[in-house]
Design an enzyme around this catalytic site. Sequence first.
Site, mmCIF file in Angstrom:
data_model
loop_
_atom_site.group_PDB
_atom_site.id
_atom_site.type_symbol
_atom_site.label_atom_id
_atom_site.label_comp_id
_atom_site.label_asym_id
_atom_site.label_seq_id
_atom_site.Cartn_x
_atom_site.Cartn_y
_atom_site.Cartn_z
ATOM 1 N N GLN A 183 86.580 21.813 4.378
ATOM 2 C CA GLN A 183 87.292 22.125 3.139
ATOM 3 C C GLN A 183 86.345 22.645 2.054
ATOM 4 O OE1 GLN A 183 90.570 22.137 2.266
ATOM 5 N NE2 GLN A 183 91.180 21.596 4.340
ATOM 6 N N THR B 201 82.280 33.649 26.593
ATOM 7 C CA THR B 201 81.925 34.918 25.971
ATOM 8 C C THR B 201 82.216 34.860 24.480
ATOM 9 O OG1 THR B 201 82.434 36.034 28.031
ATOM 10 C CG2 THR B 201 82.354 37.414 26.055
ATOM 11 N N CYS C 248 98.602 17.884 10.399
ATOM 12 C CA CYS C 248 98.656 17.055 11.600
ATOM 13 C C CYS C 248 99.659 15.928 11.455
ATOM 14 C CB CYS C 248 97.290 16.466 11.900
ATOM 15 S SG CYS C 248 95.957 17.535 11.410
ATOM 16 N N SER D 297 84.825 25.958 9.200
ATOM 17 C CA SER D 297 85.873 26.688 9.899
ATOM 18 C C SER D 297 86.309 27.892 9.071
ATOM 19 C CB SER D 297 87.055 25.749 10.131
ATOM 20 O OG SER D 297 88.140 26.453 10.687
ATOM 21 N N ASN E 221 90.544 16.787 2.891
ATOM 22 C CA ASN E 221 91.538 17.853 3.050
ATOM 23 C C ASN E 221 92.898 17.529 2.418
ATOM 24 O OD1 ASN E 221 90.992 16.120 5.410
ATOM 25 N ND2 ASN E 221 92.949 16.895 6.122
ATOM 26 N N GLY F 131 86.714 24.222 13.288
ATOM 27 C CA GLY F 131 86.204 22.996 12.685
ATOM 28 C C GLY F 131 86.317 21.805 13.625
ATOM 29 N N SER F 132 87.414 21.704 14.343
ATOM 30 C CA SER F 132 87.611 20.553 15.236
ATOM 31 C C SER F 132 86.520 20.497 16.302
ATOM 32 C CB SER F 132 88.984 20.625 15.915
ATOM 33 O OG SER F 132 90.004 20.630 14.957
ATOM 34 N N HIS G 68 89.047 29.793 8.916
ATOM 35 C CA HIS G 68 90.398 30.019 8.369
ATOM 36 C C HIS G 68 90.682 29.227 7.098
ATOM 37 C CE1 HIS G 68 92.880 26.477 9.775
ATOM 38 N NE2 HIS G 68 91.848 26.320 10.576
#
Length: 395
Positions: free
Chosen positions: A178, A236, A323, A198, A150, A69-70, A200
């Site tokens: 999210q 790759t 964070c 993202s 989030n 996501g970042s 995860h």
Amino acid sequence: MIYLDNAATTKMSRTAIDTMLFYMDQVYGNPSSLHSIGQKANEALYDARARMAKLLGCEAREITFTSGGSEADNQAILSAAYIGKKNGKTHIISTAFEHHAVLHTLNKLEKEGFKITLLPVEETGIILPKQVADALRPDTCLVTVMYANNEIGTIQPIKEIGQLCREKGVLFHTDAVQAAGHLGIDVKEQNIDLLSLSAHKFHGPKGIGALYARKGIRLTNIIEGGAQERGKRAGTENIPAIMGMTAAFEEACCHMNENAERITFLRDKLIAGLSQIPHALLNGDAQKRLPGNVSFCFEGIEGESLLLLLDDKGVCASSGSACTSGSLDPSHVLLAIGRVHDIAHGSLRLTLSDENTEEEIEYTVKAVKEVVEYLRSISPIWRDLVSGKKEFIIK
Ligand SMILES: *Cc1c(COP(=O)(O)O)cnc(C)c1O
């Protein structure tokens, strides 16, 4: 342990793990290789892109795979900014409660001469389309507003914001990290030009994400090198992660409605239970929030101690975003919705998944009540509040 930190990351689903194992074991080629083993990997990549596109309502060529996501947020914002600059437009609108992947990218652009407007956030945690409309200027090149927050889980009116942008010819990006897999996404219907997600956060692997960019939007490279991802993202391709993400996204979207219904029921039970604690306050709108998000502030306690004691009782929770934990600054999101420092410090975020049970929720309510009561019993601030020496902020 009871895992209630699904906004930080989720446990991978069995389907995602099995898919990854298969591609690690059987499809190890480099998609750029011309031989048959490489071409098998290339076919997988082609298949994943088409399937991801279908779930977002876009075309396969509009999807770029990123490291998460970042990276997708960084690339989306930098790309839109540089397109704007070429056309003499250097004003960007965003909000005060975005993820740091967005805010720090905007800081960087500000140092490069871009003008940034960060919209303040109502106490409900929801940005009003009118705020965006009022902030739009002739030199605005980008509006970036997250789909769901989030920390406090509030859902933003992105379709309406997207429409305002479309009418003015301004690019619209949404950080949907999210939301993806939890709320419906249709980039065409919702007037979205750029979108980040993202894996995860929806039971897929960590370190993989995707950026949707409407065709015609020229992406700026962040990683230079080979010609992978149409030359827009070198390196790759991580085929096992890409396939694991695709499988997890399909699974999440396929069960979205039933999961949302079950998780919302648990969420509301948890909110009702924690609301019984005196001098406690729910953060963000009670309804317009992610099915799995519960966020509270408790007066007279300190979030970090609350988390450690909950961990001792077998509950994994968070005080806000991963964070900010470990730093003494209160969450920028809670400050943005108007919580004062003392109150923002006493925050607790519990985020659910479809694996949580009603028994777990009942136990958690009991555990939080006990821990809050204990922490207050040893807190000098609480003593002052109770004796009337200091005034309660949360009534
Ligand atoms: C987790 C998260 C990100 C960052 O995603 P990564 O894949 O961990 O880089 C960005 N935005 C929001 C809203 C998030 O919740």
